[in-house]
Design an enzyme around this catalytic site. Structure first.
Site, PDB file in Angstrom:
ATOM      1  N   GLN A 187       0.817  -1.208   0.000  1.00 60.57           N
ATOM      2  CA  GLN A 187       0.000   0.000   0.000  1.00 60.57           C
ATOM      3  C   GLN A 187       0.861   1.273   0.000  1.00 60.57           C
ATOM      4  O   GLN A 187       2.049   1.229   0.335  1.00 60.57           O
ATOM      5  CB  GLN A 187      -0.896   0.026   1.240  1.00 60.57           C
ATOM      6  CG  GLN A 187      -1.954  -1.053   1.290  1.00 60.57           C
ATOM      7  CD  GLN A 187      -2.796  -0.929   2.550  1.00 60.57           C
ATOM      8  OE1 GLN A 187      -2.818  -1.832   3.368  1.00 60.57           O
ATOM      9  NE2 GLN A 187      -3.483   0.190   2.711  1.00 60.57           N
ATOM     10  N   HIS A 188       0.217   2.375  -0.346  1.00 62.79           N
ATOM     11  CA  HIS A 188       0.679   3.750  -0.085  1.00 62.79           C
ATOM     12  C   HIS A 188       1.798   4.310  -0.971  1.00 62.79           C
ATOM     13  O   HIS A 188       1.986   5.525  -1.015  1.00 62.79           O
ATOM     14  CB  HIS A 188       1.160   3.940   1.371  1.00 62.79           C
ATOM     15  CG  HIS A 188       0.247   3.438   2.427  1.00 62.79           C
ATOM     16  ND1 HIS A 188      -1.008   3.954   2.628  1.00 62.79           N
ATOM     17  CD2 HIS A 188       0.417   2.465   3.365  1.00 62.79           C
ATOM     18  CE1 HIS A 188      -1.575   3.313   3.647  1.00 62.79           C
ATOM     19  NE2 HIS A 188      -0.738   2.403   4.111  1.00 62.79           N
ATOM     20  N   ASP A 212      -2.230  -4.940  -0.565  1.00 56.94           N
ATOM     21  CA  ASP A 212      -1.898  -6.318  -0.148  1.00 56.94           C
ATOM     22  C   ASP A 212      -2.696  -6.785   1.065  1.00 56.94           C
ATOM     23  O   ASP A 212      -3.106  -7.955   1.128  1.00 56.94           O
ATOM     24  CB  ASP A 212      -0.384  -6.509   0.051  1.00 56.94           C
ATOM     25  CG  ASP A 212       0.261  -5.538   1.022  1.00 56.94           C
ATOM     26  OD1 ASP A 212      -0.427  -4.665   1.588  1.00 56.94           O
ATOM     27  OD2 ASP A 212       1.491  -5.660   1.215  1.00 56.94           O
TER      28      ASP A 212
HETATM   29  O1  LIG Z   1       1.564   0.175   4.794  1.00 56.07           O
HETATM   30  C1  LIG Z   1       1.036  -0.897   5.007  1.00 56.07           C
HETATM   31  C2  LIG Z   1      -0.352  -0.988   5.501  1.00 56.07           C
HETATM   32  O2  LIG Z   1      -0.943   0.246   5.736  1.00 56.07           O
HETATM   33  C3  LIG Z   1       1.837  -2.153   4.775  1.00 56.07           C
HETATM   34  O3  LIG Z   1       1.175  -3.282   5.283  1.00 56.07           O
HETATM   35  C4  LIG Z   1       2.158  -2.292   3.304  1.00 56.07           C
HETATM   36  O4  LIG Z   1       0.968  -2.618   2.604  1.00 56.07           O
HETATM   37  C5  LIG Z   1       3.277  -3.271   3.043  1.00 56.07           C
HETATM   38  O5  LIG Z   1       2.940  -4.587   3.332  1.00 56.07           O
HETATM   39  P1  LIG Z   1       4.013  -5.790   3.414  1.00 56.07           P
HETATM   40  O6  LIG Z   1       4.824  -5.745   2.178  1.00 56.07           O
HETATM   41  O7  LIG Z   1       4.787  -5.588   4.651  1.00 56.07           O
HETATM   42  O8  LIG Z   1       3.145  -7.033   3.494  1.00 56.07           O
END
Ligand SMILES: O=C(CO)[C@@H](O)[C@H](O)COP(=O)(O)O
Ligand SMILES: Nc1ncnc2c1ncn2[C@@H]1O[C@H](COP(=O)(O)OP(=O)(O)O)[C@@H](O)[C@H]1O
Length: 477
Positions: A73-74, A228
């Site tokens: 995300q983000h 994700d």
């Molecule tokens: O920033 C967030 C949720 O807000 C993280 O959960 C990212 O989505 C990355 O996920 P992973 O790669 O660690 O699973």
């Protein structure tokens, strides 16, 4: 009817994983993966190349009828008017925009104003803060930005073979992590884009949960994709009241909710999910990589780290590791560093350090879980996924620190599976995603170890009392 296959992609922080599944049952037919570069800024082309090599690894898409992409995300992907990448994407775990986040919160009238408008109070992880950072720190690059999107939006667009920024798409799950899309209103807040960036670049069209983004160049349907965490919820078929903890690069705790969250403390992010509901979520920056670092320091592999940790007593005789190796997001301490408390002659052993690393990482997640369930009452069982869920020490210690039964679904790539399930949904449109077999689950009964949590809280308090910690953090709001 002949068997149809669908593919799901998990373009996460550390790697790209692809599963190809039977569209009717969800049974995994084949899997592939490729690594991502390290670092908190990455050129999006590297994700595209990793996706291509993971697709090669999985044997290609020739026999696949539909594909969905889930992504970390983000992350801020900036494109110019020709669809070329303007600069490396700043990832969710890049904390350079912490001051921009604090400024934006103040400019809108405080945390509650943000929570009311977009369901979350932006910290450095949120896309909107990266946009402000870019405008302030790299005005020449900012001037070239014609469109912005998220990692999964970019890969979905590349899969469709488009380079036209007007073709960009996203979904409500990933859009809800930008800080300029309102889950409650179901629309972009152009005013916030303007506040952050001074103007309003092109943003992706937001598709509904079972909408089609288009087709690949070979004619396979492409689903909307999602973030994700939203994809993992879909892959696990998480229902309202289910609690999920993911221990990947990030540690996340979330539940599916019928209504959006608006937590003015900023701890719970009020995301949308991939099915039309909501996904209140608490995220820490320090999870699996804390164990990676401990294993590296002790020069052991993950299995040996787990055995060392389990050979030390609970609480590691008072040795506490504060796991802020990458700064922290929850609590909001973007510039914090890790610390070890309680060193004595007796606790300076590899076993004590290994135990403290596992316990410290899990205490951070346990705090996240408590904050989530304080605001969103949920069941007493936690579904545990992510790379670090493979650790025997995590599985042994988590039920005690969470004070809840831990359910370990059979090892699988649940993010990629959720993306594949979304692809199957697009292939056979219906009111709900297709029913796929639920995974077999190992049960680890809950127990309580309040003493470890208390010592962690106390070490945390001491750490924050240090003037240096105050000077280098923006503190909790
Ligand atoms: O920033 C967030 C949720 O807000 C993280 O959960 C990212 O989505 C990355 O996920 P992973 O790669 O660690 O699973
Ligand atoms: N047995 C294990 N014990 C602890 N950590 C592990 C184990 N196996 C994998 N990991 C860690 O899990 C992480 C990868 O998990 P994953 O959920 O795929 O992360 P992400 O989605 O953030 O890319 C890596 O940091 C890896 O070292």
């Amino acid at each position: 009817m002949a068997r149809q296959l669908v593919a799901g992609v998990d373009s996460s922080t550390q790697s790209c994983k692809v599963v190809v599944c039977d569209a009717a049952s969800g049974a995994v037919v084949r899997e592939g993966r490729a690594p991502h570069p390290d670092g908190t800024e990455v050129h999006p082309e590297a994700w595209w190349q990793a996706l291509r090599s993971a697709l090669d690894d999985v044997g290609g898409l020739d026999d696949v009828a539909a594909i969905g992409v889930a992504g970390q995300q983000h992350g801020l992907v900036c494109l110019d008017e020709h669809g070329e990448v303007v600069r490396d994407a700043l990832l969710w775990n890049d904390t350079r925009s912490a001051a921009a986040a604090a400024d934006l919160v103040a400019e809108l009238g405080g945390p509650k104003a943000w929570a009311d408008v977009v369901g979350s109070v932006p910290v450095a992880s949120f896309t909107v803060t990266k946009l402000r950072w870019l405008a302030e720190h790299e005005p020449e690059a900012a001037a070239r930005v014609a469109a912005i999107c998220l990692p999964h939006d970019y890969l979905t667009w590349r899969l469709r073979g488009s380079r036209d920024i007007a073709d960009l798409t996203t979904d409500r799950g990933d859009a809800s992590g930008t800080g300029y899309w309102s889950p409650a209103q179901g629309g972009y807040r152009q005013d916030l884009l303007r506040t952050a960036f001074g103007r309003t670049p092109v943003v992706p069209r937001v598709l509904g949960p079972s909408d089609t983004a288009g087709t690949t160049t070979d004619g396979a349907l492409v689903s909307a994709g999602t973030g994700d965490n939203m994809a993992a919820a879909l892959g696990l078929d998480a229902a309202p009241g289910d609690l999920v903890v993911s221990l990947g690069t990030s540690g996340t705790a979330y539940t599916v909710a019928p209504d959006g969250a608006a937590d003015a403390t900023g701890i719970v992010a009020g995301f949308a999910d991939a099915t039309g509901k909501f996904l209140p979520l608490v995220c820490t920056l320090n999870a699996a990589r804390v164990l990676d670092a401990a294993a590296r320091l002790l020069r052991v592999g993950h299995d040996e780290l787990a055995q060392l940790a389990l050979s030390a007593p609970p609480g590691a005789d008072g040795l506490v590791l504060l796991p802020y190796l990458e700064g922290e997001r929850t609590p909001n301490l973007p510039h914090a560093t890790g610390a070890v408390h309680g060193l004595t002659t007796g606790t300076t052993t590899a076993a004590h350090f290994a135990r403290a690393a596992v316990e410290g990482m899990l205490c951070g997640i346990a705090d996240a879980l408590d904050a989530l369930t304080g605001a969103h009452p949920a069941g007493e069982r936690v579904i545990l996924i992510g790379g670090a869920a493979r650790s025997a020490a995590v599985l042994d210690i988590a039920p005690a620190l969470f004070g809840r039964t831990v359910l370990l679904p059979e090892p699988a790539e649940y993010v990629a599976l959720g993306a594949a399930r979304q692809a199957a949904w697009v292939l056979h449109p219906a009111a709900a995603p297709p029913s796929w077999a639920t995974p077999r689950t190992e049960i680890h009964p809950g127990r309580s170890d309040a003493a470890v949590r208390e010592r962690y809280a106390s070490a945390h308090g001491h750490h924050l009392d240090r003037p240096a910690a105050h000077a280098s953090s923006t503190g909790a709001r």
